[in-house]
Design an enzyme around this catalytic site. Structure first.
Site, short mmCIF file in Angstrom:
data_model
loop_
_atom_site.label_atom_id
_atom_site.label_comp_id
_atom_site.label_asym_id
_atom_site.label_seq_id
_atom_site.Cartn_x
_atom_site.Cartn_y
_atom_site.Cartn_z
N HIS A 64 -5.55 35.50 18.40
CA HIS A 64 -6.05 36.24 16.90
C HIS A 64 -5.42 34.43 16.51
CE1 HIS A 64 -5.01 40.25 17.31
NE2 HIS A 64 -5.79 39.99 16.58
N LYS A 106 -13.59 42.32 22.58
CA LYS A 106 -14.70 42.88 23.33
C LYS A 106 -14.53 44.17 23.08
CE LYS A 106 -18.38 41.57 26.15
NZ LYS A 106 -18.94 40.19 25.80
#
Length: 471
Positions: A64, A106
């Protein structure tokens, strides 16, 4: 026999190797490589015949340090938590290498899509999207999925529709997913972007005469023989553009087998044949190879693994004859095989760079969706009028009159697809030169893969330090 390490462990092994060439503190390196969030979900699917089946699916957000996170969704029986974490990590490093401001993510659903009807796949996709929304794992500024193995524009359209139905975010909702149909906010050029990026990357690598001399081959793609393993979206487009660029496609492999012709295959004809027959096998004028893995061992200058991970291992690496391994897939070469190829003098162009065309053009699509303006729309007419004024001035000075055809050709402003491809070409060129320069700065031990990780680590570390998390 090689014991193939778990995929995420392979990625971290490459990371640790590159980390040894940096001066960042161990705590920062550990924070960069760890997978921040993983969501494993199960949900029931009512099949068309009334039976109930449990579906397993995942979404991983690796880093992040930049938001949103970004990464594809694959439908495959091979999907598991380790694979999804590894692919999310690779996406983090890929974005950093390409200077795309996303963290890596993903997703995957553990199914064989061929075993499900269209309506069943729609129910699976919508329920998966619902689960992502419920856990705040999707959104234009949070996490933005895209197509991957086993998915395409249709699934992305279903994700968008479900997101629109279940969230109040109507203004920027288009940017919740990329790889959509053009009519629903998708971008011209996105479908072929990964394969085109493979072509641009290979062309850039082959243009360095000193590197090609070490391999014993001439510079440029012209006349180079190429074998492509995997004939899906990425493999097909990579083969198509490489052939248009002067390379000779001598072998093509898919899941059912492979075909080979040392004089070359016509990629478009092979594609048409597959569309008509459901397979490339028994294509006229080519030898059929029943075991697709055997195609990796064919004589060629360039081998393009464009299927799945762990295709080249210590078990078959000694039979690989290609001098350039172009990783169009994620993780097709194991670390052990990589070291053997490197010692042999082969040039390995890593996945962390070469297959980043998709996420690069996804970034352009995301920007378009947020700005609500397509590439080229602003300023295009001004550019055309400026070119027309210039041609009129040239005519006055020289006395030469341009034909109507010449005026049309020279004045016409660029289409969105032209701008997208041009931007992708520049991005691939700049990124390759940067990782090649890092490789050349080190006397020994650093290849292009390690160099790409060094660049990624540097970019991500700077982001963390700008946040004030690390001094």
């Amino acid at each position: 026999m090689e014991t193939v390490l778990p995929f995420f462990e392979q990625v971290n092994l490459n990371f640790d190797k590159a980390g040894g060439y940096t001066n960042y503190p161990p705590g920062l390196l550990e924070q960069i490589k760890i997978c921040n969030s993983v969501y494993h979900m199960t949900f029931p699917l009512k099949r068309d015949d009334g039976k109930i089946e449990t579906i397993h699916a995942w979404r991983a957000e690796h880093s992040h340090h930049k938001l949103p996170t970004k990464g594809g969704i694959r439908y495959s029986t091979l999907v598991n938590e380790d694979e999804i974490m590894a692919l999310a990590a690779l996406m983090t490093y890929k974005c950093a290498v390409m200077d795309v401001p996303f963290g890596g993510a993903k997703g995957g659903i553990q199914i064989n899509r061929e075993m499900y009807s269209v309506s069943e796949l729609e129910r699976i996709t919508r329920r998966y999207t619902y689960e992502l929304i419920r856990k705040n794992f999707i959104g234009p500024g949070i996490d933005v999925p895209a197509p991957d193995y086993g998915t395409g524009a249709r699934e992305m359209a279903l994700i968008l529709d479900t997101y629109n139905a279940l969230t109040p975010d109507k203004l920027d909702a288009l940017a919740c997913v990329t790889g959509k149909p053009v009519e629903q906010g998708g971008m011209y050029g996105r479908k072929e972007a990964t394969g085109l990026g493979v072509y641009y990357g290979l062309r850039e690598a082959c243009n360095f005469g000193e590197d090609m001399k070490l391999l014993g081959i001439s510079p440029g793609l012209e006349g180079k023989t190429v074998v492509v393993q995997g004939f899906g979206n990425v493999g097909y487009h990579a083969a198509k553009f490489l052939q248009e660029g002067g390379a000779i496609i001598t072998g093509i492999a898919e899941y059912a087998g492979a075909i080979h012709n040392s004089r070359g295959l016509d990629v478009e004809k092979v594609e048409s044949y597959r569309n008509e027959n459901g397979s490339i096998l028994n294509f006229a004028g080519a030898a059929t190879i029943k075991n697709p893995a055997d195609a990796l061992e064919l004589e060629c200058d360039i081998l393009v693994p464009a299927a799945l991970e762990n295709q080249i291992t210590s078990e078959n690496v000694h039979h690989i004859k290609a001098r350039i391994i172009a990783e169009a897939a994620n993780g097709p070469v194991t670390p052990a095989a990589h070291d053997i190829l490197k010692k042999r003098g082969a040039l390995i162009i890593p996945d962390t760079y070469l297959n980043a065309g998709g996420v690069t053009v996804s970034y352009f699509e995301w920007l378009n969706n947020l700005s609500h303006v397509r590439f080229g729309r602003v300023g295009r007419r001004f550019e055309e009028n400026s070119r027309k004024d210039l041609m009129i001035a040239i005519e006055k000075i020289t006395g030469k009159r341009f034909s109507e055809e010449e005026v049309t050709q020279l004045v016409h402003g660029p289409e969105e697809k032209t701008l997208v491809n041009s931007s992708l070409e520049d991005t691939m060129s700049v990124a390759y030169n940067e990782i090649r320069e890092i490789r050349n700065q080190h006397i020994e031990g650093v290849d292009l893969r390690t160099a790409s990780f060094i660049k990624a680590i540097h970019k991500i570390a700077i982001s963390y330090m700008e946040l004030g998390i690390f001094p």
